[in-house]
Enzyme design. Structure first.
Site, PDB file in Angstrom:
ATOM      1  N   LYS A 124       1.116  -0.837   0.104  1.00  0.00           N
ATOM      2  CA  LYS A 124      -0.103  -0.044  -0.208  1.00  0.00           C
ATOM      3  C   LYS A 124       0.994   1.380  -0.029  1.00  0.00           C
ATOM      4  O   LYS A 124       0.926   1.900  -0.449  1.00  0.00           O
ATOM      5  CB  LYS A 124      -0.860  -0.052   1.442  1.00  0.00           C
ATOM      6  CG  LYS A 124      -1.586   1.202   1.705  1.00  0.00           C
ATOM      7  CD  LYS A 124      -2.661   1.277   2.728  1.00  0.00           C
ATOM      8  CE  LYS A 124      -1.840   1.151   4.288  1.00  0.00           C
ATOM      9  NZ  LYS A 124      -0.607   2.225   4.277  1.00  0.00           N
ATOM     10  N   THR A 125       1.526   1.268   0.762  1.00  0.00           N
ATOM     11  CA  THR A 125       2.428   2.508   1.388  1.00  0.00           C
ATOM     12  C   THR A 125       3.733   3.096   0.048  1.00  0.00           C
ATOM     13  O   THR A 125       3.828   3.400  -0.731  1.00  0.00           O
ATOM     14  CB  THR A 125       2.983   2.481   2.094  1.00  0.00           C
ATOM     15  OG1 THR A 125       2.284   2.145   3.094  1.00  0.00           O
ATOM     16  CG2 THR A 125       3.988   3.886   2.030  1.00  0.00           C
ATOM     17  N   ASP A 155      -4.769   8.436   3.355  1.00  0.00           N
ATOM     18  CA  ASP A 155      -4.295   6.681   3.617  1.00  0.00           C
ATOM     19  C   ASP A 155      -5.420   5.941   4.007  1.00  0.00           C
ATOM     20  O   ASP A 155      -5.953   6.986   5.243  1.00  0.00           O
ATOM     21  CB  ASP A 155      -2.813   6.704   3.621  1.00  0.00           C
ATOM     22  CG  ASP A 155      -2.188   5.646   4.007  1.00  0.00           C
ATOM     23  OD1 ASP A 155      -2.017   4.379   3.297  1.00  0.00           O
ATOM     24  OD2 ASP A 155      -1.105   5.811   4.863  1.00  0.00           O
ATOM     25  N   GLU A 156      -5.300   4.831   4.608  1.00  0.00           N
ATOM     26  CA  GLU A 156      -6.056   3.887   5.480  1.00  0.00           C
ATOM     27  C   GLU A 156      -7.329   4.675   5.352  1.00  0.00           C
ATOM     28  O   GLU A 156      -7.961   5.622   7.021  1.00  0.00           O
ATOM     29  CB  GLU A 156      -5.426   4.332   6.802  1.00  0.00           C
ATOM     30  CG  GLU A 156      -4.133   4.661   7.323  1.00  0.00           C
ATOM     31  CD  GLU A 156      -4.089   1.918   7.340  1.00  0.00           C
ATOM     32  OE1 GLU A 156      -4.895   1.351   6.986  1.00  0.00           O
ATOM     33  OE2 GLU A 156      -2.300   1.893   7.372  1.00  0.00           O
ATOM     34  N   ARG A 180      -0.355  -9.082  11.679  1.00  0.00           N
ATOM     35  CA  ARG A 180       1.483  -8.373  11.302  1.00  0.00           C
ATOM     36  C   ARG A 180       1.959  -8.811  11.342  1.00  0.00           C
ATOM     37  O   ARG A 180       3.076  -8.932  11.635  1.00  0.00           O
ATOM     38  CB  ARG A 180       0.889  -8.537  13.046  1.00  0.00           C
ATOM     39  CG  ARG A 180       0.486  -7.057  13.492  1.00  0.00           C
ATOM     40  CD  ARG A 180      -0.271  -5.970  12.183  1.00  0.00           C
ATOM     41  NE  ARG A 180      -0.899  -6.173  10.936  1.00  0.00           N
ATOM     42  CZ  ARG A 180      -0.987  -5.770   9.899  1.00  0.00           C
ATOM     43  NH1 ARG A 180      -0.172  -4.275   9.463  1.00  0.00           N
ATOM     44  NH2 ARG A 180      -2.428  -6.102   9.455  1.00  0.00           N
ATOM     45  N   GLN A 225      -9.257  -3.969   7.503  1.00  0.00           N
ATOM     46  CA  GLN A 225      -8.764  -3.345   8.952  1.00  0.00           C
ATOM     47  C   GLN A 225      -9.165  -2.026   9.092  1.00  0.00           C
ATOM     48  O   GLN A 225      -8.970  -1.578   9.727  1.00  0.00           O
ATOM     49  CB  GLN A 225      -7.662  -2.745   7.998  1.00  0.00           C
ATOM     50  CG  GLN A 225      -6.127  -4.358   7.526  1.00  0.00           C
ATOM     51  CD  GLN A 225      -5.137  -4.331   7.159  1.00  0.00           C
ATOM     52  OE1 GLN A 225      -4.151  -3.559   8.120  1.00  0.00           O
ATOM     53  NE2 GLN A 225      -4.812  -4.187   6.218  1.00  0.00           N
TER      54      GLN A 225
END
Length: 733
Positions: free
Chosen positions: A32-33, A218-219, A600, A249
């Site tokens: 994603k980043t 983002d997010e 994670r 998420q």
């Protein structure tokens, strides 16, 4: 552009589709980043969009900083003019420039939760709302929830249905008035006030629409109603908005996050292009299969499934212990075994739990065995009393109308101005409709003893002196000199106790922080430093390079990754929480939280649960979490912890770092015993250890790098230490 060829086909297409609304569903660990930063770099380097016209929004300072660094690596100094930060920091900067339209000056204070509660408590006393019947923290939470729903104080008052809501409405109205009088905002106001500004001043909205022609968020699954409206308002003209997130998420419903913002994005912005990033670059396939199997039980979600081109990996270990103590011991044993067998370091591990209370048993076992750990979300540096006192001095220089900060330091350090005097100044301010600071300056008119009047006016003169010096001294020098003259440092020096020295060290560390801020800020200022401190999160202060086991709640873990993940407390009623059983939306969020926790992990996941767990001081029988039953059996290895909390066969023990960097040894291969003088120490020597204090060497085993010492410390505590790392000091006599 360098780097774009390394993207997979879906990532590359998402980066290069530059115009119009774009929704990117980015599964955990799907890059994603990388996509977000590559897209921004592509806009600047390939589409020739000026960085000034791009706005990037994140949820943590850590994420914003990492993204800016990556973009700079791709396109160089062109990234310097890019506007990127958290929702709160971007809104705060906008309000510093435009807040005067709403009656705020650019030096407004930002109240954290503690400040809010203190102000609400004072207002409850003024308006005769019982603090015995209603907890100020509860009222603060109710007001915050109302603000998250964009319900104003007036609207809340009109809809109040019972005595509690009527009391909250009274405090809510007074609270907003007091914030304005104090030239202050709380965290929720930082998001709401820009919307109020846009409605009141259309020209201001048009100004920022013209500037921010490309917006990236983002997010996005974590946005609440106000954040959704903020980016919608800015993007409405050009429609060049790209949001990245993962509905699986979305775990912040309790603080106002609305999953519908991402799932209904196409309805808000028709003609939007949708991309799904499903290839995972973080975890093994078994971890992904287990995570997907659980989250698929949620109905309201976008259809997607993570996959990995890497190895299948180990199965998920499920450990059943007798109680929370044995659960903690089994986790300790697994960590030691992983360190010994797989040559891992302690920062390879994270222990996740649903509630903060679970950390106690885990901390106890790690501390007892000398394992260094970092607790994320514990007492934060900036929440310590001495730091909040020192920061209050800085706050009143920036904004003397901040009555919460002013009252905090009025008698810190002790200068003879007691609670009665403070109350009379407060009453005078209330009766005359002025600020606490203005009332202090008119101390001669307040009904207080003449001797106390002089003390108040002396303090006023002290503050005025440093207010005038703001433009004459560098920020770090101003803070250092002011805190010295205030008497705070002298107070702790004169005390001389170990606790006082720790507090003094903390204040010196704060000054170091001001120095560091001054070195990196383009135009350092007190208000800039305070804004940075006010908007820090737990994760912003976490250092992943520290060689220590990390302990944190599942909510704190989002966005992080570790080779080995432990998720403890897998019991119905704890995870998922009991209240979620009868509330479908809450149960769905608990399931997403489990999905976040398990993804994670890069290589290995341990799930632990207990047959019974203490609640309210009494042992309660536990039922395994329903999430465990949702994992296919072929993905699990079931184990039972024995009576000593060790799972399966007792493994070799690895050397484990203690909290001060020494290492505690555990039985492994047998070694030849030898006594006598070794490395400057010999049996019978009296030594001193930073943690355990004074002790006597009883035995010495081995030589050189592997030399081990058995030491009996004060209190009949025996420890085996690796001499190389023990840092023992020989005590004469």
């Amino acid at each position: 552009m360098d780097g774009i060829e390394q993207l997979n086909s879906v990532q590359k297409e998402a980066v290069q589709h530059s115009d119009g609304p774009v929704l990117i569903f980015a599964g955990a660990g799907s890059g994603k980043t990388r996509v977000l930063t590559s897209r921004i770099a592509y806009l600047i380097a390939e589409k020739n969009i000026p960085p000034f016209n791009i706005l990037g929004v994140t949820f943590t300072n850590k994420a914003a900083s990492e993204m800016r660094e990556r973009i700079t690596e791709m396109i160089g100094t062109a990234a310097e003019d890019l506007h990127m930060g958290t929702f709160h920091s971007i809104c705060a900067q906008l309000l510093r420039r435009e807040g005067h339209h709403l009656g705020f000056n650019r030096y407004f204070g930002i109240y954290d939760v503690d400040d809010q509660v203190q102000l609400i408590k004072k207002l409850m006393e003024q308006y005769n709302v019982s603090t015995d019947m209603y907890n100020p923290k509860t009222i603060q939470g109710t007001i915050s929830n109302a603000k998250n729903g964009m319900i104003s104080a007036g609207e809340y008052e009109s809809k109040a249905k019972n005595i509690y809501e009527e009391n909250v409405a009274t405090i809510y109205l007074a609270y907003q008035q007091e914030l304005r009088k104090n030239n202050a905002m709380d965290f929720d106001d930082l998001l709401l006030k820009p919307l109020e500004l846009f409605e009141k001043e259309p020209a201001v909205l048009e100004k920022y629409r013209k500037q921010y022609q490309y917006i990236l968020v983002d997010e996005y699954q974590d946005t609440n109603k106000a954040q959704f409206e903020f980016v919608k308002q800015l993007a409405w003209k050009h429609k060049n908005i790209c949001v990245v997130g993962d509905d699986d998420q979305s775990i912040y419903r309790w603080r106002g996050a609305d999953i519908r913002n991402i799932l209904e994005f196409e309805e808000t912005f028709p003609k939007c292009r949708v991309f799904k990033l499903e290839q995972n670059y973080r975890s093994t396939q078994n971890i992904l299969s287990a995570a997907t199997a659980v989250v698929k039980n949620n109905d309201f979600r976008a259809d997607k499934e993570l996959w990995s081109s890497g190895e299948e990996g180990e199965r998920i270990s499920l450990i059943e212990a007798y109680n929370e103590r044995e659960e903690a011991k089994s986790i300790l044993d697994k960590i030691q075994n992983e360190v010994f067998s797989n040559k891992r370091t302690f920062n390879d591990f994270v222990i996740l739990y649903r509630t903060n209370a679970q950390s106690r048993a885990l901390e106890d076992i790690l501390r007892q065995h000398g394992i260094k750990y970092v607790l994320v979300g514990g007492t934060k540096f900036y929440s310590r009393k001495e730091i909040k006192d020192a920061l209050a001095y800085i706050r009143v220089l920036v904004n003397p109308d901040d009555s919460v900060a002013m009252r905090r330091i009025l008698n810190v350090p002790t200068r003879g101005i007691g609670a009665t005097t403070e109350e009379r100044i407060e009453n005078y301010a209330f009766e005359h409709g002025i600020t606490f600071w203005e009332a202090m300056q008119r101390a001669m008119e307040v009904n207080i003893h003449s001797g106390l009047t002089g003390k108040v006016l002396d303090f006023v003169d002290f503050l005025k002196k440093y207010m005038m010096l703001q433009d004459q001294l560098p920020v770090h020098e101003l803070v250092s000199v002011m805190l010295e003259e205030s008497g705070i440092l002298k107070q702790y020096k004169d005390d001389g106790s170990e606790e006082a020295m720790d507090r003094l060290d903390n204040i010196y560390e704060l000054i170091n922080g001001v120095v560091e801020y001054s070195e990196r800020a383009v135009e350092p200022s007190l208000e800039g430093f305070m804004e940075e401190v006010s908007l820090l999160t737990d994760i912003d202060q976490w250092n992943e390079d520290t060689n220590a086991v990390t302990l944190m709640t599942l909510h704190s873990a989002k966005g992080l990754e570790f080779p080995v993940v432990f998720i403890s407390g897998l019991e119905d009623g704890l995870f998922p929480l009991s209240r979620a059983a009868e509330e479908p939306e809450e149960l769905a969020e608990e399931r997403r939280l489990f999905y976040v926790g398990i993804t994670r992990a890069q290589e290995k996941v341990y799930l632990t649960m207990a047959k019974q767990r203490s609640r309210f001081g009494e042992p309660m029988l536990c039922v395994p979490s329903r999430f465990v039953a949702e994992i296919p059996e072929e993905l699990l290895i079931r184990e039972k912890a024995d009576d000593f909390g060790r799972t399966g066969k007792r493994p070799h023990r690895a050397a484990a770092s203690s909290r001060n960097g020494s290492r505690k040894s555990y039985p492994g291969k047998s070694v030849q015993k030898s006594t006598g003088k070794k490395g400057g120490l010999q049996v019978g020597d009296t030594v001193k250890h930073k943690i355990f204090g004074r002790g006597k060497i009883l035995d010495i085993v081995g030589t050189g790098e592997n030399q081990k010492l058995t030491v009996k410390f004060t209190g009949n505590v025996k420890k085996k230490l690796l001499a190389k790392y023990a840092n023992l000091t020989k005590v004469n006599g």
